[in-house]
Design a protein around this motif. Structure first.
Motif, PDB file in Angstrom:
ATOM      1  N   ILE A 112      41.215  12.830  42.411  1.00 45.74           N
ATOM      2  CA  ILE A 112      42.245  12.315  43.334  1.00 45.74           C
ATOM      3  C   ILE A 112      42.402  13.250  44.543  1.00 45.74           C
ATOM      4  O   ILE A 112      42.438  12.802  45.692  1.00 45.74           O
ATOM      5  N   PHE A 113      42.463  14.559  44.291  1.00 42.69           N
ATOM      6  CA  PHE A 113      42.655  15.485  45.427  1.00 42.69           C
ATOM      7  C   PHE A 113      41.405  15.582  46.305  1.00 42.69           C
ATOM      8  O   PHE A 113      41.504  15.738  47.518  1.00 42.69           O
ATOM      9  N   THR A 114      40.233  15.480  45.683  1.00 39.25           N
ATOM     10  CA  THR A 114      39.000  15.488  46.491  1.00 39.25           C
ATOM     11  C   THR A 114      39.001  14.283  47.427  1.00 39.25           C
ATOM     12  O   THR A 114      38.724  14.407  48.632  1.00 39.25           O
ATOM     13  N   ALA A 115      39.355  13.116  46.873  1.00 34.27           N
ATOM     14  CA  ALA A 115      39.390  11.899  47.705  1.00 34.27           C
ATOM     15  C   ALA A 115      40.429  12.047  48.820  1.00 34.27           C
ATOM     16  O   ALA A 115      40.177  11.669  49.974  1.00 34.27           O
ATOM     17  N   ALA A 116      41.577  12.630  48.474  1.00 25.03           N
ATOM     18  CA  ALA A 116      42.651  12.774  49.479  1.00 25.03           C
ATOM     19  C   ALA A 116      42.217  13.716  50.596  1.00 25.03           C
ATOM     20  O   ALA A 116      42.451  13.454  51.784  1.00 25.03           O
ATOM     21  N   ASN A 117      41.566  14.823  50.225  1.00 21.60           N
ATOM     22  CA  ASN A 117      41.132  15.783  51.245  1.00 21.60           C
ATOM     23  C   ASN A 117      40.080  15.161  52.159  1.00 21.60           C
ATOM     24  O   ASN A 117      40.094  15.371  53.378  1.00 21.60           O
ATOM     25  N   GLU A 118      39.177  14.399  51.555  1.00 18.61           N
ATOM     26  CA  GLU A 118      38.137  13.756  52.384  1.00 18.61           C
ATOM     27  C   GLU A 118      38.747  12.755  53.359  1.00 18.61           C
ATOM     28  O   GLU A 118      38.308  12.604  54.482  1.00 18.61           O
ATOM     29  N   LYS A 119      39.792  12.097  52.910  1.00 24.28           N
ATOM     30  CA  LYS A 119      40.401  11.046  53.736  1.00 24.28           C
ATOM     31  C   LYS A 119      41.472  11.625  54.678  1.00 24.28           C
ATOM     32  O   LYS A 119      41.942  10.947  55.600  1.00 24.28           O
ATOM     33  N   GLY A 120      41.866  12.887  54.421  1.00 19.88           N
ATOM     34  CA  GLY A 120      42.905  13.498  55.264  1.00 19.88           C
ATOM     35  C   GLY A 120      44.288  12.952  54.984  1.00 19.88           C
ATOM     36  O   GLY A 120      45.093  12.737  55.896  1.00 19.88           O
ATOM     37  N   VAL A 121      44.594  12.715  53.699  1.00 24.21           N
ATOM     38  CA  VAL A 121      45.960  12.277  53.343  1.00 24.21           C
ATOM     39  C   VAL A 121      46.514  13.223  52.284  1.00 24.21           C
ATOM     40  O   VAL A 121      45.780  13.984  51.663  1.00 24.21           O
ATOM     41  N   TYR A 122      47.836  13.150  52.079  1.00 27.75           N
ATOM     42  CA  TYR A 122      48.487  14.012  51.097  1.00 27.75           C
ATOM     43  C   TYR A 122      48.731  13.292  49.779  1.00 27.75           C
ATOM     44  O   TYR A 122      49.022  12.092  49.771  1.00 27.75           O
ATOM     45  N   VAL A 123      48.650  14.065  48.688  1.00 21.85           N
ATOM     46  CA  VAL A 123      49.107  13.578  47.374  1.00 21.85           C
ATOM     47  C   VAL A 123      50.176  14.568  46.926  1.00 21.85           C
ATOM     48  O   VAL A 123      49.899  15.757  46.742  1.00 21.85           O
ATOM     49  N   MET A 124      51.391  14.092  46.773  1.00 26.56           N
ATOM     50  CA  MET A 124      52.528  14.972  46.470  1.00 26.56           C
ATOM     51  C   MET A 124      53.041  14.676  45.057  1.00 26.56           C
ATOM     52  O   MET A 124      53.112  13.518  44.660  1.00 26.56           O
ATOM     53  N   LEU A 125      53.446  15.723  44.330  1.00 22.24           N
ATOM     54  CA  LEU A 125      53.738  15.499  42.908  1.00 22.24           C
ATOM     55  C   LEU A 125      54.890  16.331  42.368  1.00 22.24           C
ATOM     56  O   LEU A 125      54.890  16.724  41.207  1.00 22.24           O
ATOM     57  N   GLU A 126      55.890  16.617  43.215  1.00 17.91           N
ATOM     58  CA  GLU A 126      56.988  17.464  42.742  1.00 17.91           C
ATOM     59  C   GLU A 126      57.661  16.923  41.483  1.00 17.91           C
ATOM     60  O   GLU A 126      58.077  17.676  40.594  1.00 17.91           O
ATOM     61  N   ALA A 127      57.765  15.583  41.379  1.00 18.76           N
ATOM     62  CA  ALA A 127      58.466  14.998  40.226  1.00 18.76           C
ATOM     63  C   ALA A 127      57.650  15.088  38.941  1.00 18.76           C
ATOM     64  O   ALA A 127      58.186  14.882  37.854  1.00 18.76           O
ATOM     65  N   ALA A 128      56.366  15.411  39.062  1.00 19.56           N
ATOM     66  CA  ALA A 128      55.513  15.386  37.871  1.00 19.56           C
ATOM     67  C   ALA A 128      55.816  16.530  36.903  1.00 19.56           C
ATOM     68  O   ALA A 128      55.548  16.430  35.720  1.00 19.56           O
ATOM     69  N   VAL A 129      56.374  17.616  37.395  1.00 19.23           N
ATOM     70  CA  VAL A 129      56.696  18.742  36.506  1.00 19.23           C
ATOM     71  C   VAL A 129      58.149  19.163  36.707  1.00 19.23           C
ATOM     72  O   VAL A 129      58.591  19.415  37.828  1.00 19.23           O
TER      73      VAL A 129
END
Ligand SMILES: NC(=O)C1=CN([C@@H]2O[C@H](COP(=O)(O)OP(=O)(O)OC[C@H]3O[C@@H](n4cnc5c(N)ncnc54)[C@H](OP(=O)(O)O)[C@@H]3O)[C@@H](O)[C@H]2O)C=CC1
Ligand SMILES: N[C@@H](CC=O)C(=O)O
Ligand code: NA
Length: 438
Positions: A112-129
């Protein structure tokens, strides 16, 4: 400027998130620029306690993540699939993603993060932990100058709620679990909570951020709370401990830690019920509260504390992430990813096998009431390099003696060798509990 949100899921956390987005008064002014444009659910006719603008509910989640009008996709359906595929589709369509889905991130984070970096978008997950507790952003940003030595915490609200009520009220495990489900704390399948898998997902995410490398989820050792009995809670109490489900990520000290690189260091990664000394700050974290205890150089010890599950607290973290993305979109002219918001680790951390972990143990033995049993236990432990802090015969049960042993720090492999020998002793009837001690 208006940022359009595509919300996937309107359950405990989704509804909590929508409540905040629909009621912006008195909160950060940027909230007024956020609009819930579409909401995806499974059962559109389910009665819901929330008034959404007409016509925005759909069961076609794919049409949301590919909708050119949507800026930010908020994934709150949970589980691995279709959550993973929807997040990847959203990223491929150029959307930023906010998620509370620790299971999908712990297992598929690299993809997921590799795809996000390639596309130049953010994946945010503060609620996950840690639900509402700010801990992801502090690890990415505020503690960024530190060399982290360890992250340890109570990061599952359901099990902490169950253990607390078992301890304070002598409550029954199944009844308290049902309460945790009613309160919206438990996962859709609560075995993920009870068996330590949810905490393992979360510590994998924290370790990745704290130690700057990827983690293979299957390398996290996980033991849940099913075997924790009312007797052990009571004995632990007498010995000065409370039992908590701890998640631990620790950098193993090499001979010269200062000159080792991140890549060479080994990490301990484990989740298990633990006897925590009553004077330790984590011993007083009760109910649905979570706490994450971080040790870094030069900050020393710092602890993050708050509600780890439930609609409001978790939604607080989700909306904070949406605000962070909106703020960057409003102000940023440079191409993203922003180095303190995105995740660009490439190497995998080396994980130490459990046999090499050094810890204290609590063991409860049921033995025949014959003379010399304690001596035999002591001899076998001694022969295997296990030094004992205390050995107490707590009482008798149907002509059997009940003996509790607490060890000093010992290599887990040595302790297991000793146990294998002890099991063969004629006087040993059973070993009802084995727990680690902080
Ligand atoms: N509950 C909590 O305290 C916390 C939860 N989380 C995480 O947040 C996420 C959401 O959890 P929670 O709100 O408790 O879950 P819920 O089960 O309460 O809600 C899930 C929502 O997603 C919808 N949904 C599920 N599967 C599908 C699907 N295949 N297609 C369409 N819609 C679907 C459901 O639709 P419908 O309403 O129609 O059934 C429901 O609205 C999970 O990843 C969880 O781990 C994180 C921190 C705390
Ligand atoms: N089921 C989880 C919910 C939050 O992550 C928990 O009990 O902590
Ligand atoms: Na959090």
């Amino acid at each position: 400027m208006t940022f359009k949100i595509g919300l996937l899921g309107l359950g405990t956390v989704g509804a909590g998130t929508a409540q905040i987005l629909l009621d912006s008064v008195g909160r950060h002014p940027l909230l007024q620029e956020l609009e819930i444009a579409r909401v995806g659910v499974r059962s559109p006719d389910k009665p819901r306690d929330i008034d959404l603008p007409a016509g925005i509910l759909t069961t076609d989640l794919e049409s949301i993540v590919t909708d050119p009008e949507i800026d930010i996709v908020v994934e709150l359906i949970g589980g691995l699939e279709p959550a993973r595929s929807l997040m990847l589709q959203a990223i491929a369509s150029g959307k930023h993603v906010v998620t509370a889905n620790k299971a999908a991130i712990a297992l598929h984070g690299a993809e997921i993060f590799t795809a996000a970096n390639e596309k130049g978008v953010y994946v945010m997950l503060e609620a996950a932990v840690g639900g509402g507790i700010p801990v992801i952003q502090p690890l990415k940003q505020s503690l960024g100058s530190n060399r982290i030595q360890g992250v340890m915490g109570i990061i599952n609200g359901t099990t902490n709620y169950i253990l607390t009520r078992m301890q304070l009220e002598g409550a029954d495990f199944e009844a308290v679990l049902a309460d945790a489900q009613k309160l919206g704390y438990a996962e859709a399948d609560p075995t993920a909570d009870v068996d330590g898998l949810d905490a393992a997902d979360k510590i994998a995410i924290l370790a990745s951020l704290a130690f700057g490398g990827r983690i293979k989820r299957e390398q996290v050792y996980a033991e849940g709370i099913r075997q924790v009995s009312a007797e052990d809670i009571a004995y632990a109490e007498k010995l000065g401990f409370v039992i908590k489900l701890l998640a631990i990520a620790k950098r193993e000290e090499g001979p010269t830690p200062q000159i080792q690189t991140d890549v060479e260091d080994r990490l301990q990664l484990r989740v298990h019920p633990t006897l925590v000394p009553k004077q330790h700050p984590l011993a007083n974290v009760n109910g649905v509260y979570n706490a994450i205890f971080v040790e870094g150089d030069p900050i020393g010890q710092v602890m993050f504390y708050g509600r780890g599950a439930g609609a409001g607290p978790t939604a607080s973290a989700v909306v904070a992430d949406i605000l962070n993305v909106a703020a960057v979109l409003k102000t940023e002219t440079e191409p993203i990813p922003h180095p303190l918001l995105s995740c660009s680790h490439q190497h995998y951390c080396a994980i130490a096998p459990m046999e090499d972990v050094v810890t204290r143990f609590y063991a409860r033995f049921l033995t025949q009431d014959s003379p010399g049993v304690i001596g035999e236990l002591g001899t076998i432990f001694g022969k295997n390099g296990v030094s004992l802090e205390s050995v107490v015969q707590i009482g008798m049960r149907e002509n059997q003696a009940e003996i509790v042993v607490v060890t000093h720090d010992v290599k887990e492999g040595n302790f297991n060798h000793a146990l294998a020998e002890i099991r063969n002793l004629e006087a040993i009837v059973s070993i009802p509990s084995l727990l680690r001690v902080l």
